[in-house]
Design an enzyme around this catalytic site. Structure first.
Site, PDB file in Angstrom:
ATOM      1  N   GLU A  13      30.142  30.891  57.757  1.00  0.00           N
ATOM      2  CA  GLU A  13      30.987  32.050  57.461  1.00  0.00           C
ATOM      3  C   GLU A  13      30.467  32.872  56.292  1.00  0.00           C
ATOM      4  O   GLU A  13      30.443  34.082  56.303  1.00  0.00           O
ATOM      5  CB  GLU A  13      32.415  31.569  57.125  1.00  0.00           C
ATOM      6  CG  GLU A  13      33.366  31.641  58.300  1.00  0.00           C
ATOM      7  CD  GLU A  13      34.731  31.115  57.939  1.00  0.00           C
ATOM      8  OE1 GLU A  13      35.074  30.039  58.430  1.00  0.00           O
ATOM      9  OE2 GLU A  13      35.452  31.764  57.162  1.00  0.00           O
ATOM     10  N   ASP A  86      34.090  27.556  58.850  1.00  0.00           N
ATOM     11  CA  ASP A  86      34.905  26.615  58.067  1.00  0.00           C
ATOM     12  C   ASP A  86      35.723  25.660  58.945  1.00  0.00           C
ATOM     13  O   ASP A  86      36.148  26.012  60.038  1.00  0.00           O
ATOM     14  CB  ASP A  86      35.850  27.388  57.134  1.00  0.00           C
ATOM     15  CG  ASP A  86      35.106  27.969  55.949  1.00  0.00           C
ATOM     16  OD1 ASP A  86      33.933  27.589  55.739  1.00  0.00           O
ATOM     17  OD2 ASP A  86      35.678  28.821  55.229  1.00  0.00           O
ATOM     18  N   ASP A  88      38.653  24.683  59.781  1.00  0.00           N
ATOM     19  CA  ASP A  88      40.095  24.806  60.004  1.00  0.00           C
ATOM     20  C   ASP A  88      40.340  25.755  61.177  1.00  0.00           C
ATOM     21  O   ASP A  88      39.401  26.187  61.838  1.00  0.00           O
ATOM     22  CB  ASP A  88      40.838  25.260  58.734  1.00  0.00           C
ATOM     23  CG  ASP A  88      40.277  26.551  58.158  1.00  0.00           C
ATOM     24  OD1 ASP A  88      39.529  27.261  58.869  1.00  0.00           O
ATOM     25  OD2 ASP A  88      40.591  26.868  57.002  1.00  0.00           O
ATOM     26  N   GLU A  90      41.258  28.832  61.372  1.00  0.00           N
ATOM     27  CA  GLU A  90      40.646  30.137  61.176  1.00  0.00           C
ATOM     28  C   GLU A  90      39.151  30.053  61.523  1.00  0.00           C
ATOM     29  O   GLU A  90      38.624  30.920  62.220  1.00  0.00           O
ATOM     30  CB  GLU A  90      40.851  30.545  59.709  1.00  0.00           C
ATOM     31  CG  GLU A  90      40.900  32.027  59.457  1.00  0.00           C
ATOM     32  CD  GLU A  90      42.154  32.709  60.004  1.00  0.00           C
ATOM     33  OE1 GLU A  90      43.232  32.071  60.011  1.00  0.00           O
ATOM     34  OE2 GLU A  90      42.043  33.867  60.444  1.00  0.00           O
ATOM     35  N   TYR A 306      36.243  20.811  51.155  1.00  0.00           N
ATOM     36  CA  TYR A 306      36.895  22.039  51.625  1.00  0.00           C
ATOM     37  C   TYR A 306      38.257  22.234  50.955  1.00  0.00           C
ATOM     38  O   TYR A 306      39.030  21.296  50.802  1.00  0.00           O
ATOM     39  CB  TYR A 306      37.054  22.002  53.150  1.00  0.00           C
ATOM     40  CG  TYR A 306      37.463  23.330  53.720  1.00  0.00           C
ATOM     41  CD1 TYR A 306      36.757  24.478  53.406  1.00  0.00           C
ATOM     42  CD2 TYR A 306      38.555  23.431  54.568  1.00  0.00           C
ATOM     43  CE1 TYR A 306      37.121  25.701  53.930  1.00  0.00           C
ATOM     44  CE2 TYR A 306      38.936  24.658  55.106  1.00  0.00           C
ATOM     45  CZ  TYR A 306      38.213  25.790  54.773  1.00  0.00           C
ATOM     46  OH  TYR A 306      38.595  27.000  55.284  1.00  0.00           O
ATOM     47  N   ARG A 308      40.922  24.271  51.703  1.00  0.00           N
ATOM     48  CA  ARG A 308      42.179  24.537  52.413  1.00  0.00           C
ATOM     49  C   ARG A 308      42.584  23.313  53.199  1.00  0.00           C
ATOM     50  O   ARG A 308      42.067  23.052  54.281  1.00  0.00           O
ATOM     51  CB  ARG A 308      42.037  25.765  53.319  1.00  0.00           C
ATOM     52  CG  ARG A 308      41.937  27.033  52.511  1.00  0.00           C
ATOM     53  CD  ARG A 308      41.802  28.278  53.358  1.00  0.00           C
ATOM     54  NE  ARG A 308      41.314  29.354  52.495  1.00  0.00           N
ATOM     55  CZ  ARG A 308      40.041  29.624  52.287  1.00  0.00           C
ATOM     56  NH1 ARG A 308      39.108  28.925  52.902  1.00  0.00           N
ATOM     57  NH2 ARG A 308      39.689  30.590  51.459  1.00  0.00           N
ATOM     58  N   HIS A 352      40.862  16.212  58.159  1.00  0.00           N
ATOM     59  CA  HIS A 352      40.665  16.763  56.829  1.00  0.00           C
ATOM     60  C   HIS A 352      40.828  15.730  55.747  1.00  0.00           C
ATOM     61  O   HIS A 352      41.402  14.673  55.946  1.00  0.00           O
ATOM     62  CB  HIS A 352      41.650  17.910  56.594  1.00  0.00           C
ATOM     63  CG  HIS A 352      41.282  19.141  57.357  1.00  0.00           C
ATOM     64  ND1 HIS A 352      42.153  20.168  57.589  1.00  0.00           N
ATOM     65  CD2 HIS A 352      40.115  19.488  57.938  1.00  0.00           C
ATOM     66  CE1 HIS A 352      41.535  21.098  58.294  1.00  0.00           C
ATOM     67  NE2 HIS A 352      40.307  20.710  58.514  1.00  0.00           N
TER      68      HIS A 352
END
Ligand SMILES: [Zn+2]
Ligand SMILES: [Zn+2]
Ligand SMILES: [Zn+2]
Length: 697
Positions: A13, A86, A88, A90, A306, A308, A352
């Site tokens: 990203e 990333d 997640d 998104e 990460y 988030r 995660h």
């Protein structure tokens, strides 16, 4: 120039990761960045087919054409394409959009998705072994959120433009956050402080220089509150000449559990309280630590996992490494006992991890020279919290002493740390034990002599204003929003001037109040905490593959559509903006109208654009200033927080936060202020309170 050895393309990203990942993977890999999203809903229209199947109409984001052309070329040259956005929802969606944008649909076989929680050589290389297809459930959860947010914003915002001011926006999560702040402000405004007193007895201890200070607790019948001076005087009169004796000494040992490692929410909260960072700043700096720092002599490496995440899970490797580190640096007795199995409440499929350092042996001191001041402070906070989370609980001993005086009882307590455990490394305001008082050598027969009383008047305090930290905490506790949304939500309501920040507190502005009022009255579901929390759960259920994403929209959109239609009718008659006043324009003689600016209402000439006259607008309360007799008007602080001040300002400095009432205090004749449904005398020493008369509602 394509060389024969460059057969793989990895797309990430953010361009700042490119260098590090290229180095980890070596010459067989080209690494490129998408710079975030490449496709999105159009800006000029809603872009969702609400007549048929709610299909979103994505388009290439303006300005991304050249980048996509170059990525397309690189992809065409490559034998395999790894989508490494990333880890997640998104990120999953960006990868999915990249497949379309790069025209990889017809050669889908050469394209796979990889994810890593940290930018380290081991994690990146390992991720290639677990290359997989796009997880459409995750993509769909992101699509559902995007579409929900879009329809809410797109349908409701124009109503706000009509009624208040052009350019305003209503968002799904942001409207709930604004509502929470407004509700809290109402609670504070309605709060009526209650008087109470504390009574401390200063007692001389035989053989000690310092007196022992014990606080009044109650009497034989139990704990007692002292409500006023009269009650207090009755007690002190009764105690005149009465001996003070030690009645009971009780020692108890307590433990304090170490904190869990950081999630996004707790990191933002501690970033705010410990470092005074805004949530946005915490995320910006954490992003830098995650994406990679150029360490002197070691090249670029990601320092934290990460950022988030709502997981407190720790990988087995990291768990082992930190336990070895603690044993090594602090000794075996500091290594925490492992949590009993079954205590974890994580969702199973949650791959995660908590936010932690990628290598615990990289201490804050070791990397300090390579970091900015802000990066260092945040890294230190994350590192300490992680190490502490795997350390032993702290143990301390509390000694409580009951002292009797006649039938009354006074109390004093002290705390002593027996074993500091995790607090050797990490403390925050929540786990610092109470202050110590010198009480060594106190026994049942120690002789006490009364020295003096200290009496103090107090008033109960209203609930605290929200800060960024407490708002994030409450949003999470209510199940509203997710790790990726806390910071953007707060940033949006501040940027829109719905809320203003003074010191650390968040206050609603006049504009925010007007927007909230329209939302609460016309869109009760959208600003309902429970409704929004359920929506988040449904989004999770889409991510888990249990609910098709369009079902969410199908269930939601018709109700929204109906609410908008109803609100349009209701609001037709209501005009907040452009209301005519009796103030005459000094340039052209027209009657000035009320408009909303970023800092609330102001007067503008309706002759615009021929006459561009504007004036500050001061709404009159019809109540006279108690200092000078002029009108009390609604005013705003420089940051937009509303208060009531004298028209004659700055000559007269009278100001109050609550709305003054036209009713005068029947007890003393002073001004009365509105607090919720009550009127309270402005003069605290009078203390008169009554219900608000109906005609003032
Ligand atoms: Zn004019
Ligand atoms: Zn005045
Ligand atoms: Zn009064």
């Amino acid at each position: 120039m394509a060389t024969a050895s460059k057969k793989n393309l990895v797309i990430v990203e953010s361009p700042t990761k490119v260098k590090a990942i290229k180095k980890f993977l070596g010459s067989g890999y080209e690494v490129a960045a998408s710079n975030g999203h490449v496709r999105d809903l159009p800006k000029s229209r809603m872009g969702i087919d609400t007549e048929h199947d709610y299909e979103p109409q994505y388009i290439t984001i303006r300005g991304k054409g050249d980048l996509l052309a170059s990525l397309r070329k690189q992809a065409a040259r490559a034998d395999r394409v790894f989508l490494a956005t990333d880890p997640d929802r998104e990120g999953e969606a960006i990868s999915w959009h990249l497949i379309t944008a790069l025209k990889l649909n017809d050669q889908i076989k050469k394209c796979s998705r990889i994810t890593f929680n940290e930018i380290t050589k081991t994690a990146v290389k390992e991720s290639l072994k677990h290359a997989r297809d796009i997880d459409m459930h995750l993509v769909d959860a992101q699509q559902a959120r995007r579409v929900l947010d879009r329809v809410v914003g797109y349908r409701i915002s124009p109503l706000l433009w009509d009624k208040i001011k052009r350019g305003l926006s209503a968002g799904r999560v942001q409207s709930v956050a604004l509502r929470m702040i407004c509700d809290r402000e109402d609670e504070i405004a309605a709060f009526i402080p209650e008087e109470y007193w504390t009574l401390d007895a200063s007692l001389n201890v035989a053989g000690e220089k310092k007196p022992l200070v014990a606080r009044y607790w109650g009497d034989e019948t139990g704990k007692k509150e002292i409500h006023n001076k009269k009650e207090l005087d009755a007690i002190t009169t009764e105690l005149a000449g009465v001996p003070f004796e030690i009645k009971e000494i009780k020692t108890t040992e307590r433990t304090k559990k170490p904190p869990l490692p950081f999630t996004t929410s707790t990191l933002q909260q501690q970033g705010a309280s410990a470092l005074n960072f805004s949530t946005q700043k915490t995320m910006r700096v954490a992003q830098q630590l995650y994406e990679g720092i150029d360490l002197k002599g070691q090249g670029t490496v990601g320092l934290i996992t990460y950022l988030r995440t709502d997981s407190t899970r720790i990988s087995d490797e990291a768990e082992n490494a930190v336990r070895i580190y603690i044993a090594d640096q602090y000794g075996d007795k500091y290594v925490g006992t492992l949590a009993a199995p079954g205590e974890k409440k994580e969702r199973i499929q949650d791959a995660h991890e908590a936010i932690r350092p990628t290598d615990v042996t990289r201490t804050p001191a070791l990397v300090k020279d390579s970091l900015t001041r802000e990066q260092y402070k945040l890294y230190q906070l994350i590192w300490k919290r992680f190490v502490a989370s795997r350390m032993e609980a702290a143990r301390y001993e509390t000694t409580g002493v009951d002292i009797s005086a006649g039938r009354h009882i006074f109390h004093v307590s002290a705390t002593r740390t027996v074993f500091d455990g995790f607090m050797n490394v990490y403390t925050d305001e929540e786990n610092v034990p109470e202050k110590n008082v010198l009480m060594k050598g106190l026994k049942h027969d120690t002789k006490l002599t009364f020295d003096a009383f200290e009496e103090k008047q107090h008033f109960t305090a209203p609930p605290a204003h929200f800060t960024e930290a407490t708002l994030v905490r409450d949003l999470e506790a209510q199940g509203i929003g997710r790790p990726s949304t806390y910071a953007p939500t707060i940033t949006t309501i501040l940027a829109r001037h719905y809320v203003t920040k003074e010191n650390k507190n968040l206050y609603v502005t006049e504009l925010g109040e007007a927007v909230n009022k329209i939302m609460v009255e016309n869109f009760p579901d959208i600003v309902d905490l429970q409704f929004t929390a359920q929506m988040e759960q449904q989004l999770d259920s889409v991510a888990d593959g249990d609910t098709p994403w369009k079902k969410l929209i199908e269930d939601f959109y018709p109700d929204l559509d109906a609410a908008v239609a109803k609100a349009e009718k209701v609001l037709e008659k209501v005009t907040i903006a452009d209301e005519e006043t009796d103030v005459v324009c000094e340039h052209c003689g027209r009657h000035m109208v009320i408009k909303y600016g970023p800092h609330g209402k102001f007067l503008a000439c309706p002759g615009f654009p021929e006459c561009r006259n504007t004036m500050p607008y001061y709404e009159k309360t019809g109540v006279a200033c108690p200092k000078c007799g002029q009108d009390i008007v609604v005013r705003k602080t420089r940051k937009g927080r509303r208060y009531f001040g004298c028209m004659n300002n700055p000559e007269c400095d009278f100001m109050v936060w609550q709305k003054p009432s036209k009713t005068k205090c029947p007890q003393c004749g002073a001004l009365m202020l509105e607090k919720g449904g009550k009127l309270v005398c402005y003069d605290e020493t009078c203390g008169y309170v009554c219900d608000k008369p109906e005609e003032e509602e």
